[in-house]
Design a protein around this motif. Structure first.
Motif, mmCIF file in Angstrom:
data_model
loop_
_atom_site.group_PDB
_atom_site.id
_atom_site.type_symbol
_atom_site.label_atom_id
_atom_site.label_comp_id
_atom_site.label_asym_id
_atom_site.label_seq_id
_atom_site.Cartn_x
_atom_site.Cartn_y
_atom_site.Cartn_z
ATOM 1 N N ILE A 128 0.836 -1.209 0.000
ATOM 2 C CA ILE A 128 0.000 0.000 0.000
ATOM 3 C C ILE A 128 0.867 1.255 0.000
ATOM 4 C CG2 ILE A 128 -1.677 1.330 1.350
ATOM 5 C CD1 ILE A 128 -2.874 -1.353 2.247
ATOM 6 N N ASP A 129 2.014 1.179 0.692
ATOM 7 C CA ASP A 129 2.915 2.329 0.772
ATOM 8 C C ASP A 129 3.849 2.438 -0.431
ATOM 9 O OD1 ASP A 129 1.861 3.013 3.238
ATOM 10 O OD2 ASP A 129 3.389 1.909 4.361
ATOM 11 N N THR A 130 4.068 1.332 -1.153
ATOM 12 C CA THR A 130 5.130 1.302 -2.153
ATOM 13 C C THR A 130 4.647 1.128 -3.592
ATOM 14 O OG1 THR A 130 6.505 0.250 -0.450
ATOM 15 C CG2 THR A 130 7.366 0.260 -2.687
ATOM 16 N N LEU A 131 3.617 0.324 -3.821
ATOM 17 C CA LEU A 131 3.168 0.076 -5.194
ATOM 18 C C LEU A 131 2.748 1.381 -5.876
ATOM 19 C CD1 LEU A 131 0.957 -3.147 -4.958
ATOM 20 C CD2 LEU A 131 3.132 -2.913 -6.142
ATOM 21 N N PRO A 132 3.099 1.557 -7.131
ATOM 22 C CA PRO A 132 2.654 2.755 -7.855
ATOM 23 C C PRO A 132 1.132 2.746 -8.045
ATOM 24 C CG PRO A 132 4.467 1.661 -9.007
ATOM 25 C CD PRO A 132 3.988 0.713 -7.953
ATOM 26 N N ASN A 133 0.522 3.911 -7.914
ATOM 27 C CA ASN A 133 -0.893 4.110 -8.257
ATOM 28 C C ASN A 133 -1.861 3.214 -7.482
ATOM 29 O OD1 ASN A 133 0.117 5.909 -10.210
ATOM 30 N ND2 ASN A 133 0.245 4.280 -11.734
ATOM 31 N N VAL A 134 -1.621 3.008 -6.190
ATOM 32 C CA VAL A 134 -2.540 2.164 -5.420
ATOM 33 C C VAL A 134 -3.888 2.853 -5.179
ATOM 34 C CG1 VAL A 134 -0.821 0.773 -4.216
ATOM 35 C CG2 VAL A 134 -1.477 2.982 -3.278
ATOM 36 N N ASP A 135 -3.943 4.172 -5.463
ATOM 37 C CA ASP A 135 -5.222 4.862 -5.318
ATOM 38 C C ASP A 135 -6.037 4.823 -6.601
ATOM 39 O OD1 ASP A 135 -3.413 6.411 -6.664
ATOM 40 O OD2 ASP A 135 -4.036 8.312 -5.775
ATOM 41 N N PHE A 136 -5.516 4.113 -7.622
ATOM 42 C CA PHE A 136 -6.270 3.938 -8.866
ATOM 43 C C PHE A 136 -7.418 2.954 -8.639
ATOM 44 C CE2 PHE A 136 -3.726 5.151 -12.869
ATOM 45 C CZ PHE A 136 -3.364 6.367 -12.306
ATOM 46 N N PRO A 137 -8.477 3.060 -9.434
ATOM 47 C CA PRO A 137 -9.526 2.032 -9.378
ATOM 48 C C PRO A 137 -8.935 0.664 -9.710
ATOM 49 C CG PRO A 137 -10.287 3.937 -10.602
ATOM 50 C CD PRO A 137 -8.821 4.150 -10.361
ATOM 51 N N LEU A 138 -9.359 -0.335 -8.990
ATOM 52 C CA LEU A 138 -8.834 -1.687 -9.188
ATOM 53 C C LEU A 138 -8.996 -2.147 -10.634
ATOM 54 C CD1 LEU A 138 -7.658 -4.240 -7.800
ATOM 55 C CD2 LEU A 138 -10.012 -4.950 -7.371
ATOM 56 N N VAL A 139 -10.123 -1.804 -11.255
ATOM 57 C CA VAL A 139 -10.388 -2.260 -12.622
ATOM 58 C C VAL A 139 -9.448 -1.624 -13.634
ATOM 59 C CG1 VAL A 139 -12.809 -2.793 -12.190
ATOM 60 C CG2 VAL A 139 -12.164 -0.481 -12.900
ATOM 61 N N LYS A 140 -8.775 -0.534 -13.242
ATOM 62 C CA LYS A 140 -7.867 0.154 -14.161
ATOM 63 C C LYS A 140 -6.399 -0.172 -13.895
ATOM 64 C CE LYS A 140 -10.954 2.423 -16.503
ATOM 65 N NZ LYS A 140 -11.130 2.168 -17.957
#
Length: 369
Positions: free
Chosen positions: A93-105
């Motif tokens: 959650i802290d490291t992956l890029p774009n974790v605030d993106f919609p899951l489907v995208k």
């Protein structure tokens, strides 16, 4: 979406982002600041649009971060390795890029960005094996989102070119290394431990004698140790099955010492040290022993045990039974004989045919002469 960054006549940089009827602009002194603002606002406008669309359709947008938290609470929580997996999910959650993106995208390219970032960073870069473990966890997560929740219809991990699996370790433990570690832990073989550091020394000797994992030894209860039946019972192991660990005379002596450890609060466990504390104390002892650069780990004890046992137990399936391997190929991973050991076995005279013995006798006579 329309987006641009350009330099104005006065030398300043202007960023312009527009989506449908909404437009945002801002001027900066530096181009890099303008580009960063542009990317952030592109994402913000896109998320706003998706949110409005979802509300219109009475759907709910699930971000990657939200889905990871749900997975930790609904799946990881009930795994044997749940504590470590939840820690790893917090790291994602802290490291992956774009974790605030919609899951489907969410796309495979974002995982590739993560892969490159963590393996190439200058401080504490991750090894290929660590990244492969991360991909395994993430693949299970995305499959849960797809199969159990129906939130997505694809698993982005399946489209990623993963790092090459590293060659398995062939590390053996040297006698002087055992002496140095035990000295650093202030443990004298054959004595009953009185401190947690000394308990770690005995635990390591048991690991090398039996091939048991650290957690399997530390978590043992007194009633699991059946010295009269020459075995230790493991009701629940890492691979989800029970296992009986046979004990030779040396291993029985080690467990006898362990059973004499003074326990407080009527504890049912043989050892009072936790697996986490065991790891910390072993690492400290390795530093005190000046073996930090020796590539020595506690788990090498399992390789050592397998390599020693394999010389006495010739049936590979028996070895698999002792170590709890469901696939015989793991015997090749953990059995790492040294060249000297192989030569000693090859030179066993009872296996030499007559013609070989004649040659050996002649060369021996020449050496004497």
């Amino acid at each position: 979406m329309r987006s641009s960054v350009y330099q104005r006549a006065n030398g300043k940089w202007k960023a312009d982002v527009a989506l449908d009827d909404e437009r945002r602009t801002k001027t900066f002194d530096k181009k890099s600041d303008a580009v960063l603002w542009q990317k952030e606002n592109e994402r913000d406008l896109l998320l706003n649009k998706r949110t409005r669309e979802a509300l219109d359709q009475r759907n709910i947008i699930v971000t990657v971060a939200e889905a990871l938290r749900r997975y930790a609470a609904e799946v990881s929580e009930f795994k044997k390795t749940g504590k470590k997996e939840k820690q790893r999910i917090r790291y994602f959650i802290d490291t992956l890029p774009n974790v605030d993106f919609p899951l489907v995208k969410y796309r495979a390219e974002y995982l590739v960005q993560y892969h490159d970032m963590v393996m190439k960073r200058s401080i504490n870069p991750l090894s290929a094996s660590s990244v492969l473990r991360d991909y395994s966890t993430l693949s299970a997560f995305f499959n849960w989102c797809r199969r159990d929740k129906g939130w997505i219809d694809f698993n982005p991990v399946e489209s990623v070119r993963k790092p090459k699996k590293p060659v398995h370790r062939v590390r053996r433990i040297e006698t002087d290394e055992v002496d140095k570690i035990l000295t650093a832990l202030n443990y004298v073989p054959g004595t009953v431990p009185t401190t947690k550091m000394q308990q770690v020394g005995l635990i390591w000797l048991i690991a090398m004698a039996t091939g048991m994992r650290s957690g399997e030894i530390v978590g043992r209860k007194i009633h699991d140790i059946l010295l009269d039946r020459d075995c230790v019972i493991l009701p629940d192991t890492k691979n989800g099955t029970s296992r009986v660990v046979p004990l030779d005379d040396y291993a029985k002596d080690l467990w006898t010492l362990a059973l004499r450890i003074r326990r407080t609060n009527n504890s049912s466990k043989v050892f009072s040290v936790s697996d986490g504390s065991r790891d910390t104390l072993f690492r400290k002892a390795r530093t005190v022993a000046k073996l930090d650069d020796a590539d020595l780990t506690f788990h090498d004890s399992r390789h050592e045990a397998a390599s020693v046992m394999a010389k006495r137990i010739k049936n590979a399936l028996t070895l698999c039974k002792i170590f709890g391997w469901k696939d015989p190929k793991f015997a090749l991973v953990y059995y790492n004989p040294t060249n000297d050991e192989i030569v000693d076995e090859l030179n066993q005279s009872k296996f030499n045919p007559v013609y070989r013995k004649k040659v050996i006798k002649v060369t021996d006579d020449l050496k004497i002469a």
